[in-house]
Design a protein around this motif. Structure first.
Motif, PDB file in Angstrom:
ATOM      1  N   LYS A 166       0.833  -1.197   0.000  1.00 36.06           N
ATOM      2  CA  LYS A 166       0.000   0.000   0.000  1.00 36.06           C
ATOM      3  C   LYS A 166       0.869   1.249   0.000  1.00 36.06           C
ATOM      4  O   LYS A 166       1.994   1.252   0.491  1.00 36.06           O
ATOM      5  N   ASP A 171       3.169 -10.924   3.526  1.00 40.63           N
ATOM      6  CA  ASP A 171       1.758 -10.731   3.883  1.00 40.63           C
ATOM      7  C   ASP A 171       0.921 -10.420   2.649  1.00 40.63           C
ATOM      8  O   ASP A 171      -0.192 -10.927   2.490  1.00 40.63           O
ATOM      9  N   GLU A 172       1.475  -9.593   1.781  1.00 41.88           N
ATOM     10  CA  GLU A 172       0.778  -9.259   0.538  1.00 41.88           C
ATOM     11  C   GLU A 172       0.575 -10.507  -0.324  1.00 41.88           C
ATOM     12  O   GLU A 172      -0.474 -10.675  -0.945  1.00 41.88           O
ATOM     13  N   LYS A 188       0.282 -13.645   0.732  1.00 41.32           N
ATOM     14  CA  LYS A 188      -0.791 -14.447   1.336  1.00 41.32           C
ATOM     15  C   LYS A 188      -2.160 -13.879   0.995  1.00 41.32           C
ATOM     16  O   LYS A 188      -3.087 -14.622   0.658  1.00 41.32           O
ATOM     17  N   GLU A 189      -2.273 -12.569   1.078  1.00 42.04           N
ATOM     18  CA  GLU A 189      -3.552 -11.922   0.776  1.00 42.04           C
ATOM     19  C   GLU A 189      -3.928 -12.125  -0.692  1.00 42.04           C
ATOM     20  O   GLU A 189      -5.086 -12.416  -1.009  1.00 42.04           O
ATOM     21  N   SER A 190      -2.954 -12.005  -1.578  1.00 39.93           N
ATOM     22  CA  SER A 190      -3.223 -12.190  -3.008  1.00 39.93           C
ATOM     23  C   SER A 190      -3.650 -13.617  -3.321  1.00 39.93           C
ATOM     24  O   SER A 190      -4.557 -13.841  -4.123  1.00 39.93           O
ATOM     25  N   SER A 240      -5.098 -15.687  -1.275  1.00 41.11           N
ATOM     26  CA  SER A 240      -6.436 -15.936  -0.730  1.00 41.11           C
ATOM     27  C   SER A 240      -7.530 -15.389  -1.648  1.00 41.11           C
ATOM     28  O   SER A 240      -8.666 -15.847  -1.614  1.00 41.11           O
ATOM     29  N   MET A 241      -7.178 -14.403  -2.483  1.00 39.92           N
ATOM     30  CA  MET A 241      -8.137 -13.835  -3.432  1.00 39.92           C
ATOM     31  C   MET A 241      -7.940 -14.413  -4.834  1.00 39.92           C
ATOM     32  O   MET A 241      -8.446 -13.865  -5.813  1.00 39.92           O
ATOM     33  N   PHE A 274       0.412 -12.683  -6.307  1.00 42.46           N
ATOM     34  CA  PHE A 274       1.092 -13.556  -5.339  1.00 42.46           C
ATOM     35  C   PHE A 274       2.542 -13.768  -5.752  1.00 42.46           C
ATOM     36  O   PHE A 274       3.473 -13.583  -4.960  1.00 42.46           O
ATOM     37  N   THR A 323       1.109 -21.167   0.515  1.00 37.05           N
ATOM     38  CA  THR A 323       1.925 -20.453   1.492  1.00 37.05           C
ATOM     39  C   THR A 323       2.284 -21.307   2.705  1.00 37.05           C
ATOM     40  O   THR A 323       2.785 -20.776   3.695  1.00 37.05           O
TER      41      THR A 323
END
Length: 157
Positions: free
Chosen positions: A2, A34-35, A37-39, A41-42, A48, A96
């Protein structure tokens, strides 16, 4: 990552010394993990992969900064190679699960470097940068940071 994180890392880098910079590099690697993992998950595999490649570049930077005149550098190098291989496996496997082991290794090293940075009172690496003062003025619900420009930001000859 971000925009707020990028600005925060940029500000901290401009004010940090050598050991503080190492701590910041670890935090950047964690942010990219962290980014990733978030990517994932989406179901955004390209994001990712890109985030993990940026995390690997952070590990590369740590590897390049090692001074092999000291024995501990060889141990750190081996740990960094393990982390890079683990990240590469995560990209290939598209999960991950293995990243937690790599993150744990990096977290232990990060804690040690944070302690070492507390004892380093050397000057910042970057000279002639903005000075940041936090807390001089504040609003009802937020803290304001004030930047003071140096007298000259040009090159000295």
């Amino acid at each position: 990552m971000k925009q707020e994180q990028v600005q925060d890392f940029t500000r901290r880098i401009s004010q940090s010394n050598r050991s503080g910079l190492t701590v910041i590099i670890y935090e950047i690697i964690f942010a990219y993990m962290d980014e990733a993992k978030e990517s994932l998950s989406m179901d955004q595999y390209e994001d990712f992969k890109a985030a993990l490649l940026k995390a690997q570049r952070g590990v590369d930077e740590l590897m390049q900064s090692l001074d092999f005149r000291y024995d501990i550098s060889r141990d750190l190098y081996s740990l960094y190679v393990f982390v890079k291989e683990t990240i590469a496996k995560a990209v290939v496997k598209k999960n991950t699960d293995d990243l937690e082991g790599a993150r744990e290794v990096l977290m232990n090293l990060y804690d040690a470097f944070v302690e070492a940075a507390k004892q380093d009172h050397s000057n910042p690496l970057m000279q002639n940068t903005q000075q940041v003062y936090a807390g001089i003025t504040y609003g009802k619900n937020n803290l304001t940071e004030t930047f003071q420009e140096p007298t000259s930001r040009g090159f000295f000859a």
